[in-house]
Design an enzyme around this catalytic site. Structure first.
Site, mmCIF file in Angstrom:
data_model
loop_
_atom_site.group_PDB
_atom_site.id
_atom_site.type_symbol
_atom_site.label_atom_id
_atom_site.label_comp_id
_atom_site.label_asym_id
_atom_site.label_seq_id
_atom_site.Cartn_x
_atom_site.Cartn_y
_atom_site.Cartn_z
ATOM 1 N N SER A 109 156.987 87.209 25.871
ATOM 2 C CA SER A 109 157.574 87.390 24.878
ATOM 3 C C SER A 109 157.924 88.472 24.171
ATOM 4 O O SER A 109 158.812 88.719 23.307
ATOM 5 C CB SER A 109 157.005 86.347 23.998
ATOM 6 O OG SER A 109 157.548 85.056 24.322
ATOM 7 N N SER A 137 160.071 84.961 23.224
ATOM 8 C CA SER A 137 160.158 84.490 21.807
ATOM 9 C C SER A 137 160.149 85.666 20.643
ATOM 10 O O SER A 137 160.658 85.146 19.658
ATOM 11 C CB SER A 137 159.193 83.457 21.650
ATOM 12 O OG SER A 137 157.506 84.244 21.570
ATOM 13 N N LYS A 172 156.228 89.918 13.698
ATOM 14 C CA LYS A 172 156.790 88.579 14.118
ATOM 15 C C LYS A 172 156.010 87.601 13.149
ATOM 16 O O LYS A 172 154.890 87.822 12.696
ATOM 17 C CB LYS A 172 156.489 88.362 15.476
ATOM 18 C CG LYS A 172 156.629 87.156 16.287
ATOM 19 C CD LYS A 172 156.421 87.144 17.562
ATOM 20 C CE LYS A 172 156.703 85.880 18.402
ATOM 21 N NZ LYS A 172 156.514 86.005 19.937
#
Ligand code: GLN
Length: 494
Positions: free
Chosen positions: A178, A154, A79
Site C-alpha cells: 500500500s 491503499s 494517512k
C-alpha cells in the site's frame, strides 16, 4: 517551479540559506490544494489553521537558525489510519465516523516533535484494504497524471498529495504493497521499512504481522530523511525492534560498484505487461552501467505468496476488526433492541463490501475444521517463503522487480472483480510476508503513466536500498517529472 513542487531536501536547503520561510512553502502547497484537490480528492480532512499556526512558529525558529530538525516547517500529510490526538481518524470507514483518538501515533508524534506541519489526513481504501483507493467509504481518489486512472492504494491519498504538490512528503502504511504500489502509479518514491523498524503504536491495525508505516516522498533522499525521523525502538509497540538510531542518508553517496542485484525470474514471467517489462529492464541496464553486477535468480515460491497473504492478512483482519461493535468506537446505529441485533446492524451498516469480504474470508480460515487446512498451512508456507528470501540474500545484496505488473488501471475497471484487484499486489506482498524492507522508485513512463521499480533489501538494510535508489536517481530524471506546475518534463529521463 513552484515551492510545492520542490523536494524536502531542496526546501530544507532554502531554509538554511534563509531564502524561503515555512509559511511561504505552506502558502504554495495550499494554493495547489485549492487548484487541484477538488478533482483529485487526496484528502479526507484538512487542518490548515493548525498548519498555518505551526508555520508561523517555525518561521521564527528558521529566522533565528534554531530549527528543531530537518522536518521543521515542512508540510506533511498523513494517512487516515494514523491516530492524532483530537483529530477524527476514520480509516475511510463509516464505522469509525466520529472517532477522535485521545492519543497520537508514535510516528506522527515524531514528525510533530521535529516541527513538521501536519496538513491533514489522506484518503485510503477502507481499513487499508484495496489497491486503488476506490474502497474508501467517502470518495475515490484520482491519479494526477490522468484522472481516469486510479492512483493505486491503499495509501492513494498520500501518494497523490505528494505527486501533485499538495504536500511535500507523506506517511502511508503498507501491509501488502500500500505504500509502494500507489507510489509507482503516481510517480513518487515510497518505502516500506523492515517489520519492527517503525513503531505501529497508533496505527489502526489491519493485519498486525504485516503492517508497517513508511514514507512517501518525491525522491530517495527525502525518503531517507523521513525514515530517519520516524524509525526507532518504541516501548509502546512490543514488535518494535531495539537498536541504535540510524541516519539513513549516510550511505546515499556511495557508489554501486561491487553491489550484486538479483532479478527473480518469477517476477518477469506471465502477467507482466510488456511495456512495464521493457522499462524495468532499461532501468536494470542503467544500474549495471552504474557498476552493479546483475544476476538472475529464482524465487520458486512466489506463486504461493498471494494466497498466503490473503489468507493470513484476512485472518488477522477478522480478529482485529472484531472490536468495532459500535459500543466503544465511532458511529452508533439507532435502536438497541438487543445486543446481537445491535452488533449486527452496526457492522452491516458500518463496513463496506471489501471489508466484509475480508472478515468473512478470515473468519472462515480460522474456524474449527478449516484452521489446519488454511490458516496453519499458510503460516507454514510463510516460513518457507522467508527462508527462500534468506537463501537468495546469500548471493545478492538486493532484489529488483517491477512494483506493479501493470500500468495504472482505469477507475472502476477492477472494482467488481476482487481477484483482478488482488493481482495488483503479486510483486509487493512477498516482501510483507517476509518482513523485508523494499521501496519503489519512478523508472519510466508508458502511455503517459509512471512506472515504478521495486528494490527489496535484507532485513534492516534500508540504507542499502536507499543508496541504490539514490544512485539511480542521480542519473535519471523520472522522479523530477511533475503532473502540475513544472509541466510534464522529465518523462524521458536524461
Ligand atoms: N492491496 C493489498 C490489500 O488489499 C495491500 C493493502 C495494504 O498494503 N494495506 O490487502
Amino acid at each position: 517551479m513552484e515551492l510545492c513542487d520542490l523536494t524536502l531536501h531542496e526546501i530544507k536547503d532554502l531554509f538554511v540559506k534563509k531564502e524561503v520561510l515555512p509559511s511561504m512553502v505552506l502558502a504554495s502547497v495550499v494554493r495547489r490544494i485549492r487548484e487541484v484537490e477538488e478533482s483529485l480528492g487526496a484528502y479526507l480532512a484538512l487542518d490548515l489553521e493548525a498548519a498555518f499556526a505551526a508555520a508561523q512558529a517555525a518561521d521564527g525558529r528558521i529566522k533565528e537558525g534554531k530549527a528543531l530538525g530537518v522536518l521543521d516547517g515542512i508540510p506533511v500529510a498523513i494517512k487516515d489510519n494514523l491516530c492524532q490526538a483530537g483529530k477524527e481518524t476514520t480509516c475511510a470507514s463509516r464505522i469509525l465516523q466520529g472517532f477522535v483518538p485521545p492519543y497520537t501515533a508514535t510516528a506522527v508524534q515524531k514528525l510533530l516533535d521535529q516541527g513538521a506541519l501536519i496538513l491533514g489526513r489522506t484518503n485510503m481504501d477502507e481499513f487499508a484494504m484495496g489497491s486503488s483507493t476506490e474502497n474508501s467509504a467517502v470518495k475515490p481518489t484520482r491519479n494526477p497524471w490522468d484522472p481516469r486512472w486510479v492512483p493505486g492504494g491503499s495509501s492513494g491519498g498520500s501518494a497523490v498529495a505528494v505527486a501533485a504538490g499538495e504536500a511535500i512528503a507523506a506517511l502511508g502504511s503498507d501491509t501488502g504493497g500500500s505504500i509502494r504500489q500507489p507510489a509507482a502509479f503516481c510517480g513518487v518514491t515510497g518505502l516500506k521499512p523492515t517489520y519492527g523498524l517503525v513503531s505501529r503504536y497508533g496505527l489502526v491495525a489491519f493485519a498486525s504481522s504485516f503492517d508497517q508505516i513508511g514514507p512517501i516522498t518525491k525522491d530517495a533522499e527525502d525518503c531517507a530523511l523521513l525514515l530517519s525521523a520516524i524509525a526507532g525502538f518504541d516501548p509502546l509497540d512490543s514488535t518494535s525492534v531495539q537498536g541504535e538510531a540510524v541516519d539513513y542518508t549516510k550511505d546515499l553517496e556511495r557508489e554501486l560498484t561491487g553491489r550484486t542485484l538479483g532479478l527473480p525470474r518469477e517476477y518477469f514471467g506471465e502477467g507482466l505487461d510488456d511495456e512495464v517489462r521493457r522499462i524495468i529492464m532499461a532501468a536494470v541496464a542503467q544500474l549495471e552501467e552504474l557498476g552493479a553486477r546483475i544476476v538472475e535468480l529464482s524465487l520458486k515460491l512466489t506463486e504461493y505468496a498471494l494466497p498466503v497473504y490473503y489468507l493470513i492478512s484476512s485472518a488477522e483482519a477478522s480478529s482485529n476488526l472484531a472490536r468495532y461493535d459500535g459500543i466503544r468506537y465511532g458511529r452508533a446505529v439507532a435502536g438497541r433492541e438487543d445486543l446481537a441485533t445491535y452488533y449486527t446492524r452496526t457492522r452491516s451498516e458500518g463496513f463496506g463490501p471489501e471489508v466484509k469480504r475480508r472478515i468473512m474470508l478470515g473468519t472462515y480460515a480460522l474456524s474449527a475444521g478449516y484452521y489446519e487446512a488454511y490458516y496453519q498451512k499458510a503460516q507454514q508456507v510463510r516460513t518457507l517463503i522467508c527462508r527462500e528470501f534468506e537463501e537468495a540474500f546469500r548471493a545478492v545484496d538486493a532484489i529488483v522487480t517491477p512494483t506493479s505488473p501493470t500500468l495504472p488501471f482505469r477507475a472502476g475497471e477492477r472494482l467488481t472483480d476482487p481477484l483482478a484487484m488482488y493481482l495488483s499486489d503479486v510483486c509487493t506482498v512477498p516482501v510483507n510476508i517476509a518482513g523485508l524492507p523494499a521501496l519503489s522508485v519512478p523508472c519510466g513512463f508508458a502511455q503517459g503513466a509512471p512506472v515504478g521499480m521495486q528494490i527489496i533489501g535484507r532485513p534492516f538494510a534500508e540504507a542499502a536500498i536507499l543508496q541504490i535508489a539514490h544512485q539511480y536517481q542521480k542519473v535519471t530524471a523520472f522522479h523530477r517529472a511533475r503532473p502540475y506546475g513544472a509541466g510534464r518534463g522529465g518523462q524521458d529521463g536524461l
